[in-house]
Design an enzyme around this catalytic site. Sequence first.
Site, PDB file in Angstrom:
ATOM      1  N   ARG A  18     -37.638   7.173   7.618  1.00 40.38           N
ATOM      2  CA  ARG A  18     -38.169   6.496   8.819  1.00 40.38           C
ATOM      3  C   ARG A  18     -37.060   5.938   9.693  1.00 40.38           C
ATOM      4  NH1 ARG A  18     -41.673   5.381   4.740  1.00 40.38           N
ATOM      5  NH2 ARG A  18     -40.619   3.440   4.271  1.00 40.38           N
ATOM      6  N   GLU A  50     -37.531  -2.082  -3.657  1.00 44.13           N
ATOM      7  CA  GLU A  50     -38.656  -2.963  -3.987  1.00 44.13           C
ATOM      8  C   GLU A  50     -39.561  -2.261  -5.017  1.00 44.13           C
ATOM      9  OE1 GLU A  50     -41.072  -3.933  -0.631  1.00 44.13           O
ATOM     10  OE2 GLU A  50     -42.144  -5.522  -1.668  1.00 44.13           O
TER      11      GLU A  50
HETATM   12  P1  AMP Z   1     -35.271  -2.654   0.284  1.00 46.25           P
HETATM   13  O1  AMP Z   1     -34.121  -1.879  -0.292  1.00 46.25           O
HETATM   14  O2  AMP Z   1     -36.076  -3.336  -0.759  1.00 46.25           O
HETATM   15  O3  AMP Z   1     -34.833  -3.560   1.418  1.00 46.25           O
HETATM   16  O4  AMP Z   1     -36.275  -1.576   0.881  1.00 46.25           O
HETATM   17  C1  AMP Z   1     -36.045  -1.048   2.114  1.00 46.25           C
HETATM   18  C2  AMP Z   1     -36.423   0.398   2.201  1.00 46.25           C
HETATM   19  O5  AMP Z   1     -37.640   0.710   1.538  1.00 46.25           O
HETATM   20  C3  AMP Z   1     -36.627   0.778   3.641  1.00 46.25           C
HETATM   21  O6  AMP Z   1     -36.082   2.065   3.834  1.00 46.25           O
HETATM   22  C4  AMP Z   1     -38.121   0.741   3.824  1.00 46.25           C
HETATM   23  O7  AMP Z   1     -38.527   1.829   4.609  1.00 46.25           O
HETATM   24  C5  AMP Z   1     -38.720   0.842   2.444  1.00 46.25           C
HETATM   25  N1  AMP Z   1     -39.655  -0.259   2.121  1.00 46.25           N
HETATM   26  C6  AMP Z   1     -39.486  -1.189   1.160  1.00 46.25           C
HETATM   27  N2  AMP Z   1     -40.519  -2.021   1.093  1.00 46.25           N
HETATM   28  C7  AMP Z   1     -41.366  -1.631   2.046  1.00 46.25           C
HETATM   29  C8  AMP Z   1     -42.639  -2.118   2.485  1.00 46.25           C
HETATM   30  N3  AMP Z   1     -43.253  -3.170   1.914  1.00 46.25           N
HETATM   31  N4  AMP Z   1     -43.233  -1.480   3.514  1.00 46.25           N
HETATM   32  C9  AMP Z   1     -42.633  -0.403   4.092  1.00 46.25           C
HETATM   33  N5  AMP Z   1     -41.453   0.095   3.719  1.00 46.25           N
HETATM   34  C10 AMP Z   1     -40.816  -0.505   2.704  1.00 46.25           C
END
Ligand code: AMP
Length: 174
Positions: free
Chosen positions: A62, A99
């Site tokens: 995305r 996450e």
């Molecule tokens: P993080 O590494 O936990 O900051 O996760 C970020 C990445 O995972 C990004 O590329 C987001 O597109 C995706 N992502 C993580 N959590 C979500 C969420 N709750 N909603 C949408 N995309 C998420």
Amino acid sequence: MTIQEKLLKHLRNIPDFPKPGIQFKDITPVLNNPELFRETMDELAAKAGVLNPTRIAAIESRGFIFGSILADRLGLGFVPIRKPGKLPYKTYRAEYLLEYGTDGIEMHIDAVGKEDRVLLVDDVLATGGTISAAVDLVRQAGAEIAGILFLVELSFLGGRSKVGSIPCVSLISL
Ligand code: AMP
């Protein structure tokens, strides 16, 4: 209505996707609204411009949507950061905790150089694991980070603390 109010109205929350307990922020309704998509890109381009980047790097998939338009708007090169095994040439690699799981990301070793100020772009900042791995990749290449841009920041997850003093801007914070 402000751009923040419009974005809030068009972000779709999907409970328990892709795993139980995750509140997934679906940005596709923003992409599918031509006025709002353009206004979002206007806002991102304004925020990016003041950071004086020399290249735009974005995280698949995305992040590519916003990052590539931004690169075109600013007249800069675009650098894809991808999941392992997708990029065809030699790569730097960094590991991260998502996450909802663990993974790695890669960037071509010649995509950015020591002279570059790289702006990183992604759709959502959650725990910050992905973006801190992307920062690591850019630093492995010897480049500076001009800043980081997100559409949405899930502030309750505290991801911002992982990027230290790097300028980090999100259009909306939840
Ligand atoms: P993080 O590494 O936990 O900051 O996760 C970020 C990445 O995972 C990004 O590329 C987001 O597109 C995706 N992502 C993580 N959590 C979500 C969420 N709750 N909603 C949408 N995309 C998420």
